[in-house]
Scaffold this motif. Sequence first.
Motif, PDB file in Angstrom:
ATOM      1  N   VAL A   1       5.580   1.623  -1.037  1.00 48.55           N
ATOM      2  CA  VAL A   1       6.344   0.375  -1.182  1.00 48.55           C
ATOM      3  C   VAL A   1       6.581   0.158  -2.670  1.00 48.55           C
ATOM      4  N   PRO A   2       7.781   0.473  -3.166  1.00 51.32           N
ATOM      5  CA  PRO A   2       8.076   0.300  -4.592  1.00 51.32           C
ATOM      6  C   PRO A   2       7.796  -1.128  -5.055  1.00 51.32           C
ATOM      7  N   LEU A   3       7.433  -1.261  -6.317  1.00 52.17           N
ATOM      8  CA  LEU A   3       7.005  -2.548  -6.849  1.00 52.17           C
ATOM      9  C   LEU A   3       8.045  -3.639  -6.664  1.00 52.17           C
ATOM     10  N   GLU A   4       9.330  -3.280  -6.733  1.00 53.17           N
ATOM     11  CA  GLU A   4      10.365  -4.305  -6.596  1.00 53.17           C
ATOM     12  C   GLU A   4      10.428  -4.896  -5.189  1.00 53.17           C
ATOM     13  N   HIS A   5       9.771  -4.218  -4.225  1.00 54.62           N
ATOM     14  CA  HIS A   5       9.752  -4.717  -2.849  1.00 54.62           C
ATOM     15  C   HIS A   5       8.389  -5.289  -2.454  1.00 54.62           C
ATOM     16  N   ARG A   6       7.445  -5.296  -3.394  1.00 56.24           N
ATOM     17  CA  ARG A   6       6.084  -5.707  -3.061  1.00 56.24           C
ATOM     18  C   ARG A   6       6.010  -7.162  -2.594  1.00 56.24           C
ATOM     19  N   GLU A   7       6.692  -8.058  -3.306  1.00 58.11           N
ATOM     20  CA  GLU A   7       6.631  -9.475  -2.938  1.00 58.11           C
ATOM     21  C   GLU A   7       7.212  -9.706  -1.550  1.00 58.11           C
TER      22      GLU A   7
ATOM     23  N   LEU B   1       4.690  -8.774   1.032  1.00 62.51           N
ATOM     24  CA  LEU B   1       3.582  -9.718   1.152  1.00 62.51           C
ATOM     25  C   LEU B   1       3.937 -10.915   2.021  1.00 62.51           C
ATOM     26  N   ASN B   2       5.225 -11.145   2.231  1.00 61.90           N
ATOM     27  CA  ASN B   2       5.668 -12.286   3.030  1.00 61.90           C
ATOM     28  C   ASN B   2       6.119 -11.892   4.433  1.00 61.90           C
ATOM     29  N   LEU B   3       5.842 -10.651   4.842  1.00 64.51           N
ATOM     30  CA  LEU B   3       6.308 -10.190   6.147  1.00 64.51           C
ATOM     31  C   LEU B   3       5.549 -10.821   7.316  1.00 64.51           C
ATOM     32  N   GLY B   4       4.256 -11.098   7.130  1.00 65.82           N
ATOM     33  CA  GLY B   4       3.460 -11.591   8.236  1.00 65.82           C
ATOM     34  C   GLY B   4       3.092 -10.456   9.176  1.00 65.82           C
ATOM     35  N   GLY B   5       2.732 -10.828  10.424  1.00 64.55           N
ATOM     36  CA  GLY B   5       2.243  -9.832  11.366  1.00 64.55           C
ATOM     37  C   GLY B   5       3.132  -9.617  12.561  1.00 64.55           C
TER      38      GLY B   5
ATOM     39  N   ARG C   1       6.279  -7.620  14.578  1.00 68.61           N
ATOM     40  CA  ARG C   1       6.803  -6.261  14.666  1.00 68.61           C
ATOM     41  C   ARG C   1       8.174  -6.104  14.000  1.00 68.61           C
ATOM     42  N   PHE C   2       9.132  -6.922  14.378  1.00 65.15           N
ATOM     43  CA  PHE C   2      10.505  -6.671  13.953  1.00 65.15           C
ATOM     44  C   PHE C   2      10.730  -6.839  12.448  1.00 65.15           C
ATOM     45  N   PRO C   3      10.145  -7.850  11.790  1.00 62.49           N
ATOM     46  CA  PRO C   3      10.280  -7.905  10.328  1.00 62.49           C
ATOM     47  C   PRO C   3       9.703  -6.676   9.631  1.00 62.49           C
ATOM     48  N   ILE C   4       8.580  -6.150  10.160  1.00 61.08           N
ATOM     49  CA  ILE C   4       7.972  -4.953   9.555  1.00 61.08           C
ATOM     50  C   ILE C   4       8.887  -3.749   9.730  1.00 61.08           C
ATOM     51  N   VAL C   5       9.416  -3.564  10.941  1.00 58.89           N
ATOM     52  CA  VAL C   5      10.294  -2.426  11.200  1.00 58.89           C
ATOM     53  C   VAL C   5      11.557  -2.522  10.365  1.00 58.89           C
ATOM     54  N   ASP C   6      12.156  -3.706  10.292  1.00 57.26           N
ATOM     55  CA  ASP C   6      13.379  -3.887   9.500  1.00 57.26           C
ATOM     56  C   ASP C   6      13.114  -3.620   8.021  1.00 57.26           C
ATOM     57  N   PHE C   7      11.976  -4.083   7.526  1.00 57.31           N
ATOM     58  CA  PHE C   7      11.612  -3.859   6.121  1.00 57.31           C
ATOM     59  C   PHE C   7      11.415  -2.371   5.862  1.00 57.31           C
ATOM     60  N   ALA C   8      10.736  -1.685   6.783  1.00 57.51           N
ATOM     61  CA  ALA C   8      10.509  -0.248   6.628  1.00 57.51           C
ATOM     62  C   ALA C   8      11.842   0.505   6.563  1.00 57.51           C
ATOM     63  N   LYS C   9      12.778   0.134   7.435  1.00 60.26           N
ATOM     64  CA  LYS C   9      14.091   0.778   7.407  1.00 60.26           C
ATOM     65  C   LYS C   9      14.801   0.507   6.081  1.00 60.26           C
ATOM     66  N   LYS C  10      14.670  -0.701   5.600  1.00 61.39           N
ATOM     67  CA  LYS C  10      15.339  -1.091   4.360  1.00 61.39           C
ATOM     68  C   LYS C  10      14.865  -0.264   3.174  1.00 61.39           C
ATOM     69  N   ILE C  11      13.546  -0.025   3.091  1.00 59.95           N
ATOM     70  CA  ILE C  11      13.028   0.701   1.926  1.00 59.95           C
ATOM     71  C   ILE C  11      12.887   2.200   2.189  1.00 59.95           C
ATOM     72  N   GLY C  12      13.202   2.648   3.422  1.00 60.29           N
ATOM     73  CA  GLY C  12      13.229   4.074   3.716  1.00 60.29           C
ATOM     74  C   GLY C  12      11.880   4.722   3.911  1.00 60.29           C
TER      75      GLY C  12
ATOM     76  N   GLN D   1      -0.369  -0.540   4.556  1.00 59.27           N
ATOM     77  CA  GLN D   1      -0.438  -1.313   3.321  1.00 59.27           C
ATOM     78  C   GLN D   1      -0.785  -2.774   3.600  1.00 59.27           C
ATOM     79  N   LEU D   2      -0.169  -3.351   4.625  1.00 64.21           N
ATOM     80  CA  LEU D   2      -0.445  -4.742   4.981  1.00 64.21           C
ATOM     81  C   LEU D   2      -1.898  -4.929   5.404  1.00 64.21           C
ATOM     82  N   GLN D   3      -2.428  -3.969   6.144  1.00 65.94           N
ATOM     83  CA  GLN D   3      -3.827  -4.041   6.557  1.00 65.94           C
ATOM     84  C   GLN D   3      -4.746  -3.924   5.349  1.00 65.94           C
ATOM     85  N   HIS D   4      -4.456  -2.985   4.477  1.00 69.04           N
ATOM     86  CA  HIS D   4      -5.291  -2.783   3.295  1.00 69.04           C
ATOM     87  C   HIS D   4      -5.326  -4.026   2.413  1.00 69.04           C
ATOM     88  N   LEU D   5      -4.203  -4.717   2.313  1.00 68.19           N
ATOM     89  CA  LEU D   5      -4.113  -5.909   1.463  1.00 68.19           C
ATOM     90  C   LEU D   5      -4.634  -7.162   2.157  1.00 68.19           C
TER      91      LEU D   5
END
Length: 364
Positions: free
Chosen positions: A306-312, A315-319, A321-332, A341-345
């Motif tokens: 997760v590149p630093l420019e997408h870190r914030e 952190l606001n994705l929550g738990g 499914r769909f926001p996580i999947v959409d975010f993953a697609k967005k950053i490739g 990463q969300l679990q680790h943090l």
Amino acid sequence: MSNNTSTSQSAPNWVSPPGHTIVSILEERELTVEDFAREIGRTAAAAQKIVDGVQAIDVDLAQRLADTLGASPSFWIAREHDYRGSIAAPEGLKISNLQDFVSRLPMRDMQRFGWVATARSNEEKIAETLAFFGVSSLAQWQGRYEGAFETAAYRKSAAHSSCPAATTAWLRQGEIETADDPVAVWSSKILSDQLPKLRRLTWQKRPLVFLPKLKALLAEAGVKIAVVRAPKGCSASGAVRVLEGGVPHIQMSFRYLSDDHFWFTLFHEIGHLLLHYSSMPILELNESQINSIENEANEFASSTIVPLEHREEMLNLGGSRFPIVDFAKKIGIAPGLVVGQLQHLGIIRYNQMQHLKRRFRWSD
């Protein structure tokens, strides 16, 4: 990482358990063990075990301690490792004779995995073992391999003890499997340029598909890679070292059989190559330097996923499914890696969104 060994080893200096630090903080804040238990979400009995040094501090507990008592998770992990290392009986890798040599190896797994042929007598086991390491005598093995454990940087499980002999056998199998792999001249620039392609590979579901592509991409940068099942006694998730001729060699064990762990470990080892190649073998450094470079490799892996420019935004994705999947697609990057990463943090619990991770299995 392993500890350096020598012919004569003195007992390590005893280090106070992390519980002593916890007690000092609790006393300073006038908190009881019961208060501490409520703060970290554990029972009073479990909290007492932590204070007494009976309960080991893992990543999850380190994060809870950091949130409750202060300092960083890495501080609590480092305190735990220092303490456990101080009370453990040192296991040197120095071998006294051939029988001792064979007895320290995980022969049952080595035979089951097909690394050596099944042998019944001690003489046959010795012959098979010498052939596996490509040597004809104990002295030759000592000259070539006894220091191998000290010349690699490892990601390993804190939950499993590690045997230097077993890890050396694991490393040797990686050498064997990559001996004839052609690679270009080592280039840190090419390796760095390959990172976007490696990130895209995380979307591939099947190791039979992505591993050959991974090997080819790393070969273009002059890096060899082996994926080798860990035998009993080897707790390494991954390792990186520089072989003869300056050839970087990454080795992976697929220990946790999940995509987030595999790819994080790979990017961690790549981080060592890009950040620390000139200072390898890393295990010749002192403990504070080792902690520092491990943290650097971890941060490199995290920021590659997760590149630093997408870190914030992460952190606001929550738990959900769909926001996580959409975010993953967005950053490739594959969704399972974002979940890791969300679990680790501590953004989501370790039992949340597990279905987004891809699981693998060894075919026996």
